[in-house]
Motif scaffolding. Sequence first.
Motif, mmCIF file in Angstrom:
data_model
loop_
_atom_site.group_PDB
_atom_site.id
_atom_site.type_symbol
_atom_site.label_atom_id
_atom_site.label_comp_id
_atom_site.label_asym_id
_atom_site.label_seq_id
_atom_site.Cartn_x
_atom_site.Cartn_y
_atom_site.Cartn_z
ATOM 1 N N ALA A 26 0.832 -1.210 0.000
ATOM 2 C CA ALA A 26 0.000 0.000 0.000
ATOM 3 C C ALA A 26 0.864 1.255 0.000
ATOM 4 C CB ALA A 26 -0.928 -0.012 1.215
ATOM 5 N N GLU A 27 1.917 1.257 0.808
ATOM 6 C CA GLU A 27 2.781 2.440 0.880
ATOM 7 C C GLU A 27 3.512 2.669 -0.435
ATOM 8 O OE1 GLU A 27 5.303 2.718 4.247
ATOM 9 O OE2 GLU A 27 3.613 2.992 5.620
ATOM 10 N N GLU A 28 3.966 1.589 -1.080
ATOM 11 C CA GLU A 28 4.648 1.741 -2.364
ATOM 12 C C GLU A 28 3.684 2.225 -3.445
ATOM 13 O OE1 GLU A 28 8.092 1.331 -3.129
ATOM 14 O OE2 GLU A 28 8.008 1.565 -0.950
ATOM 15 N N LEU A 29 2.471 1.723 -3.414
ATOM 16 C CA LEU A 29 1.479 2.166 -4.397
ATOM 17 C C LEU A 29 1.189 3.655 -4.252
ATOM 18 C CD1 LEU A 29 -1.077 -0.807 -4.286
ATOM 19 C CD2 LEU A 29 0.568 -0.301 -6.094
ATOM 20 N N ASN A 30 1.156 4.126 -3.001
ATOM 21 C CA ASN A 30 0.897 5.550 -2.751
ATOM 22 C C ASN A 30 1.884 6.446 -3.480
ATOM 23 O OD1 ASN A 30 -1.329 5.265 -1.129
ATOM 24 N ND2 ASN A 30 -0.184 5.258 0.784
ATOM 25 N N LYS A 31 3.124 5.985 -3.591
ATOM 26 C CA LYS A 31 4.169 6.804 -4.213
ATOM 27 C C LYS A 31 3.887 7.068 -5.689
ATOM 28 C CE LYS A 31 7.719 5.008 -1.091
ATOM 29 N NZ LYS A 31 8.975 4.214 -0.988
ATOM 30 N N TYR A 32 3.066 6.227 -6.276
ATOM 31 C CA TYR A 32 2.761 6.361 -7.701
ATOM 32 C C TYR A 32 1.322 6.798 -7.945
ATOM 33 C CZ TYR A 32 7.168 3.904 -8.321
ATOM 34 O OH TYR A 32 8.499 3.544 -8.289
ATOM 35 N N GLY A 33 0.637 7.126 -6.882
ATOM 36 C CA GLY A 33 -0.742 7.540 -7.016
ATOM 37 C C GLY A 33 -1.680 6.402 -7.368
ATOM 38 N N LEU A 34 -1.246 5.163 -7.091
ATOM 39 C CA LEU A 34 -2.077 3.989 -7.352
ATOM 40 C C LEU A 34 -2.830 3.625 -6.074
ATOM 41 C CD1 LEU A 34 0.525 1.812 -9.311
ATOM 42 C CD2 LEU A 34 -1.090 3.487 -10.221
ATOM 43 N N GLU A 35 -4.078 3.257 -6.209
ATOM 44 C CA GLU A 35 -4.940 3.021 -5.044
ATOM 45 C C GLU A 35 -5.222 1.537 -4.852
ATOM 46 O OE1 GLU A 35 -9.504 3.924 -3.518
ATOM 47 O OE2 GLU A 35 -8.733 4.899 -5.337
ATOM 48 N N MET A 36 -4.920 1.031 -3.657
ATOM 49 C CA MET A 36 -5.302 -0.337 -3.335
ATOM 50 C C MET A 36 -6.793 -0.343 -3.008
ATOM 51 S SD MET A 36 -4.204 -2.952 -0.263
ATOM 52 C CE MET A 36 -2.454 -2.917 -0.529
ATOM 53 N N LYS A 37 -7.587 -0.968 -3.860
ATOM 54 C CA LYS A 37 -9.035 -0.973 -3.668
ATOM 55 C C LYS A 37 -9.446 -1.997 -2.609
ATOM 56 C CE LYS A 37 -13.379 -1.016 -6.245
ATOM 57 N NZ LYS A 37 -14.007 -1.171 -7.589
ATOM 58 N N PHE A 38 -8.749 -3.115 -2.574
ATOM 59 C CA PHE A 38 -9.040 -4.151 -1.576
ATOM 60 C C PHE A 38 -7.893 -5.148 -1.547
ATOM 61 C CE2 PHE A 38 -11.412 -5.251 -5.501
ATOM 62 C CZ PHE A 38 -10.667 -6.355 -5.900
ATOM 63 N N LYS A 39 -7.893 -5.993 -0.524
ATOM 64 C CA LYS A 39 -6.966 -7.120 -0.493
ATOM 65 C C LYS A 39 -7.752 -8.376 -0.122
ATOM 66 C CE LYS A 39 -5.408 -6.504 4.311
ATOM 67 N NZ LYS A 39 -4.239 -6.338 5.195
ATOM 68 N N ILE A 40 -7.327 -9.490 -0.683
ATOM 69 C CA ILE A 40 -7.980 -10.773 -0.460
ATOM 70 C C ILE A 40 -6.919 -11.761 0.012
ATOM 71 C CG2 ILE A 40 -9.291 -12.654 -1.510
ATOM 72 C CD1 ILE A 40 -10.130 -10.668 -3.707
ATOM 73 N N THR A 41 -7.211 -12.479 1.077
ATOM 74 C CA THR A 41 -6.300 -13.518 1.558
ATOM 75 C C THR A 41 -6.920 -14.878 1.282
ATOM 76 O OG1 THR A 41 -5.541 -12.056 3.333
ATOM 77 C CG2 THR A 41 -4.993 -14.389 3.536
ATOM 78 N N VAL A 42 -6.164 -15.745 0.629
ATOM 79 C CA VAL A 42 -6.684 -17.070 0.275
ATOM 80 C C VAL A 42 -5.703 -18.150 0.708
ATOM 81 C CG1 VAL A 42 -8.009 -16.218 -1.689
ATOM 82 C CG2 VAL A 42 -5.658 -16.996 -2.038
ATOM 83 N N ARG A 43 -6.245 -19.365 0.859
ATOM 84 C CA ARG A 43 -5.402 -20.513 1.172
ATOM 85 C C ARG A 43 -4.673 -20.992 -0.095
ATOM 86 N NH1 ARG A 43 -9.843 -24.299 3.828
ATOM 87 N NH2 ARG A 43 -10.943 -23.494 1.986
ATOM 88 N N ASP A 44 -3.749 -21.926 0.089
ATOM 89 C CA ASP A 44 -2.994 -22.457 -1.047
ATOM 90 C C ASP A 44 -3.840 -23.473 -1.819
ATOM 91 O OD1 ASP A 44 -0.250 -21.254 -0.446
ATOM 92 O OD2 ASP A 44 -0.649 -22.308 1.428
ATOM 93 N N ASP A 172 2.464 13.331 -14.611
ATOM 94 C CA ASP A 172 3.145 14.253 -13.702
ATOM 95 C C ASP A 172 3.588 13.428 -12.496
ATOM 96 O OD1 ASP A 172 4.142 16.361 -12.287
ATOM 97 O OD2 ASP A 172 2.255 17.476 -12.162
ATOM 98 N N GLU A 173 4.866 13.467 -12.174
ATOM 99 C CA GLU A 173 5.407 12.653 -11.089
ATOM 100 C C GLU A 173 4.705 12.963 -9.766
ATOM 101 O OE1 GLU A 173 9.788 11.794 -9.033
ATOM 102 O OE2 GLU A 173 9.609 13.048 -10.831
ATOM 103 N N ILE A 174 4.561 11.931 -8.922
ATOM 104 C CA ILE A 174 3.931 12.100 -7.611
ATOM 105 C C ILE A 174 4.929 12.691 -6.624
ATOM 106 C CG2 ILE A 174 2.884 10.894 -5.663
ATOM 107 C CD1 ILE A 174 1.085 10.995 -8.080
ATOM 108 N N TYR A 175 4.464 13.640 -5.836
ATOM 109 C CA TYR A 175 5.301 14.226 -4.781
ATOM 110 C C TYR A 175 4.670 13.911 -3.427
ATOM 111 C CZ TYR A 175 7.811 17.593 -1.897
ATOM 112 O OH TYR A 175 8.581 18.182 -0.916
ATOM 113 N N ILE A 176 5.460 13.306 -2.538
ATOM 114 C CA ILE A 176 4.990 12.946 -1.201
ATOM 115 C C ILE A 176 5.903 13.572 -0.159
ATOM 116 C CG2 ILE A 176 4.610 11.055 0.429
ATOM 117 C CD1 ILE A 176 4.032 9.239 -1.929
ATOM 118 N N LYS A 177 5.316 14.203 0.829
ATOM 119 C CA LYS A 177 6.072 14.752 1.951
ATOM 120 C C LYS A 177 5.492 14.180 3.242
ATOM 121 C CE LYS A 177 8.970 17.076 2.320
ATOM 122 N NZ LYS A 177 10.416 16.757 2.582
#
Length: 401
Positions: A26-44, A172-177
């Motif tokens: 999630a933090e890495e996605l923020n740097k590019y302005g990409l939004e994590m809409k959801f996460k799913i955890t599944v078994r193998d 346009d590059e993302i700027y985060i402070k």
Amino acid sequence: MKVGVILVGTELLNGGMLDTNSLYIAEELNKYGLEMKFKITVRDFRDEIYSAIDYCKKNVDLIIISGGLGPTLDDITKEVIAEYVKKPLVVDDDELEELKEKFERAGLKFKTLNVKEVEKPEGAVTFKNDVGMAPAVYIDDIVAFPGVPKELYNMLPKFLDWYVKEKKILDDEIYIKDLITYGIAESLLYEAVREFFTEEGIYYEFLVKDYGILIRLQSKMSNKNKVEKIVKKIYNKIGEFIFGEDNDRLEKKVVELLKKLNMNISTAESCTGGMLASKLIDVPGISEVFYEGVVSYSNEAKINRLGVRKEILDKYGAVSEEVAKEMVTGLTTDVALSTTGIAGPDGGSEEKPVGLVYMGIRIKDKIYVEKRVFRGDRNKVRERTVSHTLFTLIKILNEDV
């Protein structure tokens, strides 16, 4: 752009392992302005992984999968991806040779089952794993990484750099402070700075970390000057609680200040049991300023190693302002830190409750002692003691030296 994250691993659902990968993603996605809409955890399980991919395909633009890229029978992530995109699994000769070389360098025996680690759907793009075996695999807006955190940390930034250029996502590059605060509650922090969060096109969030609370401002690079003006206003309002920015950490800031002031440091710890010294030693270049760390847990150790007077211990007890002072006096460096307290869960009393801690700081001949009662379990009390000691030292070094 919307992103869905799939975490693969039965151990993530049966309590065998704690998920930290999704937080990093999630933090890495923020740097590019990409939004994590959801996460799913599944078994193998093949059908669960397939269903998760299918759901994501219908709802997001990019799917990030973590886990299931190893050599064992339950590592089936790539098989399911290949089935979903209707491509056969293939092996690149160069990637196989590189994998064998990794095994040889590590002194490990390469087995036939390890070939599975470099299998990929035909036409997939791979990203080199510099810290492990299996590379990351991308095809048709689906990318899969090993579940080992250090391997994800190594490859995700490389993938995202490539992906946003390949898809021409950023005009346009993302700027985060990030402004990193300590010593103020999240609710009070929000109330203090909310008046500055009105600029259109600049997004704000508060992130609670173990080293403090981040105020994150994110926008396009073209808005950098606007962001910096808001940052100045925040400093003017709550500057006493801000100890750093971006990649700063309490321990890193302490080491920087010590180097700047040409001072060395030692620690004498009781309740924190070496955590304070360990935190400082995590900082590269610490050998220039760190002299020693003493874990004086027993009263006898405090007397014999630090010269704490027995009569002081008898009169005030080990958890006291007086003993915290004597512990830093027993160290010889320019700066000395001490911790003594009751981390729990037992050992407290009405007069000295669980969570009571005294933190001693000596700078040259000046001694400061701070008393706090921290809430939380045993480990939280110790962690908060370490953080508070370092934050208080930063304030003193900035203001009084």
